[in-house]
Design an enzyme around this catalytic site. Structure first.
Site, mmCIF file in Angstrom:
data_model
loop_
_atom_site.group_PDB
_atom_site.id
_atom_site.type_symbol
_atom_site.label_atom_id
_atom_site.label_comp_id
_atom_site.label_asym_id
_atom_site.label_seq_id
_atom_site.Cartn_x
_atom_site.Cartn_y
_atom_site.Cartn_z
ATOM 1 N N GLU A 53 0.826 -1.212 0.000
ATOM 2 C CA GLU A 53 0.000 0.000 0.000
ATOM 3 C C GLU A 53 0.860 1.261 0.000
ATOM 4 O OE1 GLU A 53 -3.024 0.422 -0.627
ATOM 5 O OE2 GLU A 53 -3.755 -1.628 -0.524
ATOM 6 N N CYS A 208 -14.441 0.633 -13.703
ATOM 7 C CA CYS A 208 -14.949 2.000 -13.524
ATOM 8 C C CYS A 208 -13.783 2.979 -13.646
ATOM 9 C CB CYS A 208 -15.648 2.132 -12.173
ATOM 10 S SG CYS A 208 -16.624 3.632 -12.060
ATOM 11 N N CYS A 215 -19.206 -0.070 -18.323
ATOM 12 C CA CYS A 215 -20.398 -0.304 -17.499
ATOM 13 C C CYS A 215 -21.059 -1.642 -17.812
ATOM 14 C CB CYS A 215 -21.386 0.844 -17.672
ATOM 15 S SG CYS A 215 -20.677 2.436 -17.210
ATOM 16 N N CYS A 218 -19.828 -4.140 -15.463
ATOM 17 C CA CYS A 218 -19.829 -3.728 -14.055
ATOM 18 C C CYS A 218 -20.887 -4.481 -13.250
ATOM 19 C CB CYS A 218 -20.084 -2.224 -13.971
ATOM 20 S SG CYS A 218 -20.096 -1.632 -12.273
ATOM 21 N N CYS A 224 -26.222 1.936 -10.173
ATOM 22 C CA CYS A 224 -25.434 3.138 -10.476
ATOM 23 C C CYS A 224 -26.328 4.256 -11.019
ATOM 24 C CB CYS A 224 -24.337 2.793 -11.476
ATOM 25 S SG CYS A 224 -23.289 4.203 -11.838
HETATM 26 S S1 SF4 Z 1 -22.019 1.313 -13.909
HETATM 27 FE FE1 SF4 Z 1 -21.386 3.022 -12.626
HETATM 28 S S2 SF4 Z 1 -19.975 2.113 -11.146
HETATM 29 FE FE2 SF4 Z 1 -20.198 0.659 -12.816
HETATM 30 S S3 SF4 Z 1 -18.537 1.135 -14.260
HETATM 31 FE FE3 SF4 Z 1 -20.320 2.284 -14.921
HETATM 32 S S4 SF4 Z 1 -20.075 4.255 -13.934
HETATM 33 FE FE4 SF4 Z 1 -18.737 2.854 -12.842
#
Ligand code: SF4
Length: 357
Positions: A53, A208, A215, A218, A224
């Site tokens: 880290e 993201c 997305c 995601c 979101c």
């Molecule tokens: S859906 Fe929202 S959280 Fe997921 S990648 Fe797209 S912008 Fe990012």
């Protein structure tokens, strides 16, 4: 009102669904990294989590990997690192940048080895008392190494939640308010607190992303809000940046009769403290600085290097020169091992020298 907490609130069951989606995704897609525990094995050692880290602050995973492996080979446990000299640590760190991290790393290793009997503190408050450990790093170590719930927010994780909530506050001004809003998402993750944080790190770095979030891939796309209103690019919202000052100076290439180059050990405090480097003039903004009093027969070349520090940009013009008083200076062969351990700024100068002959 932009900062109203209610506007961003989610129900406990929505948060629970969010956590499950993140953790299921992690079970399938976790990155394999040298400082991480493999699935189904005990948590990573606190020493490994802390070391990684600190190295990862302002630095990419690919740049950190070889340094992490080198440090573990040189100093397999925290007391080995504590017993190294600061010069050895600085030399091993050379090239990774932000050298105050290396000095703090060494000091913190000594605190853990000699004041905590080699045992890492397992809570955020005690971890934050270590040199170089701030809010994010203490939370990351607490959750990853000790599986305790902590609100882990770095730049990547901030971006995810700012988009998920369509958060209208401005960073960094509203970071504290934002952290309080996000905290419930980290609550209830129990022994998977570290997996949850690491999953967010992976999603932030691979899905993201700042400019082109994927997305479709995601796991939390349904939660979101920024995606729902097709306004992902507006989040996170940042306060207007101050202009970064531009400084300039001269760096002196001084060779002796045997072709050795002059280097100096930089002062104990200040930028690049205690590292080796080529001698320079003062660095200043606006007007060209005066040459160093110690140099004569100075020939400014048409070669320069630029380097970006956190708070300013620096351009150094390479000058050939001779030196009057070589106090505190060293003569090094061009191919001396120390030349490979110069900080990045002076490594750029070193690489430019051959073009000036
Ligand atoms: S859906 Fe929202 S959280 Fe997921 S990648 Fe797209 S912008 Fe990012």
């Amino acid at each position: 009102m932009a900062k109203s907490a209610n506007k961003y609130k989610n129900s406990v069951s929505d948060i629970h669904i969010f956590q499950n989606k993140i953790l299921s995704w992690y079970d399938q897609h976790a990155r394999s990294l040298p400082w991480r525990a493999e699935k189904g094995t005990p948590p990573a050692e606190a020493y490994h989590v802390w070391l990684s880290e600190i190295m990862l602050q302002q630095t990419t995973v690919s740049a950190v990997k070889p340094y992490f492996e080198k440090f573990l080979k040189l100093w397999p446990a925290v007391h080995d690192l504590a017993n190294a000299t600061q010069d050895e640590v600085m030399h091993a760190w050379a090239g990774l940048g932000y050298y105050s991290r290396a000095r703090n790393l060494h000091k913190a290793a000594q605190v853990i080895a000699f004041e905590h009997e080699g045992v890492f503190p397992d809570n955020e408050k005690a971890l934050r008392a270590l040199p170089g450990v701030g809010d994010y790093t203490s939370a990351a170590i607490t959750s990853i190494a000790f599986q305790k719930e902590a609100t882990v927010i770095d730049g990547n994780i901030q971006r995810i939640f700012a988009r998920v909530m369509a958060y209208d506050g401005l960073f960094p001004k509203d970071a504290k308010h934002f952290k309080a809003l996000v905290a419930p998402y980290f609550s209830g993750t129990g022994v998977r607190a570290g997996d949850f944080a690491q999953a967010l790190m992976d999603i932030g770095s691979g899905i993201c992303t700042p400019r082109s979030p994927d997305c479709v891939q995601c796991p939390i796309v349904e939660q979101c809000r920024a995606h729902a209103v097709q306004d992902v690019a507006s989040y996170p919202k940042k306060a207007a940046k101050k202009k970064v000052p531009k400084k300039q100076g001269f760096v002196y290439i001084v060779a002796d009769a045997q072709g050795r180059l002059l280097v100096e050990r930089r002062p104990e405090t200040g930028i690049l403290a205690q590292t080796l480097g080529f001698p320079t003039s003062h660095w200043q903004e606006g007007t060209t600085p005066a040459h160093s009093d110690l140099m004569y027969d100075i020939q400014e070349t048409s070669h320069s290097i630029t380097h970006v520090f956190t708070h300013f940009h620096l351009t150094l013009t390479l000058c050939k020169a001779r030196v009057q008083i070589p106090n505190n200076y060293l003569w090094l062969d061009v191919d001396a091992p120390e030349m490979q351990g110069l900080p990045t700024l002076f490594n750029k100068v070193y690489n430019e020298i051959s073009k000036t002959v």
